[in-house]
Design a protein around this motif. Sequence first.
Motif: not given
Length: 232
Positions: A118, A122, A193, A197, A200
């Motif tokens: 994760h 990022r 993204q 997301t 995650k």
Amino acid sequence: MSATLEAKIKVSGHEIERNVLSKQAYSVIRSRILSGELKHGQQLIVRLLADELNLSPTPIKSALTTLEQEGLLESIPYRGFFVPEFTVADLEEIFSLRSVLEALAASLAAQKADATVHAELRTLIAAQKESIQANDTEAYADIDMAFHNTIAKAAQHKRLQQNISGLQGHARLLIVDSVRAIRRQDSILNEHQAVATAIKQGDAEAASAASKLHTDNTYTSLVNLFKQMERT
């Protein structure tokens, strides 16, 4: 020192030097391909490259072979090495596979990824944003591939990762085309993204859907680009 040992050291030294020169040639030629300086369909002639880079043909041939293995060049028997050309049919084959394979990888990553993955995703998204601001096309595309590679690795599926890797050379060239001509980097960042997301959050279905949307959007943009080029 014995004559045998001295001979071995000399051979080893030549091998190290050859490897270093091959890597130098590889770096220069790869950069020229990915920057668009070497165009799709352009032939790379060993003798001319050797003269230009002030190297012998051996490290040039080694570099070209490595680039072929990565999918950034193609070798045509009795003709030599060329930067690959793509048709709309090629795009359909490449992206239909990527859509399925990378959606599966994202789904598996959502089930298996840990905090390290994760954080890496990022970091890559942030780095890709910086490359856009710096207008660094080559770095942008390298980071893009790193993002997809991270997800493929996080899937913990060896054969899936191998199949995704097999498409990366051509995908890498097409990413550069899309960045230079389509200018949809902001959309790609948002799509990345969304994938990160979902991974995650551990939502396998959402990760798969976000990945598929990203791949399909890139495919559609590239098809439109190719059709525009055909009309000009």
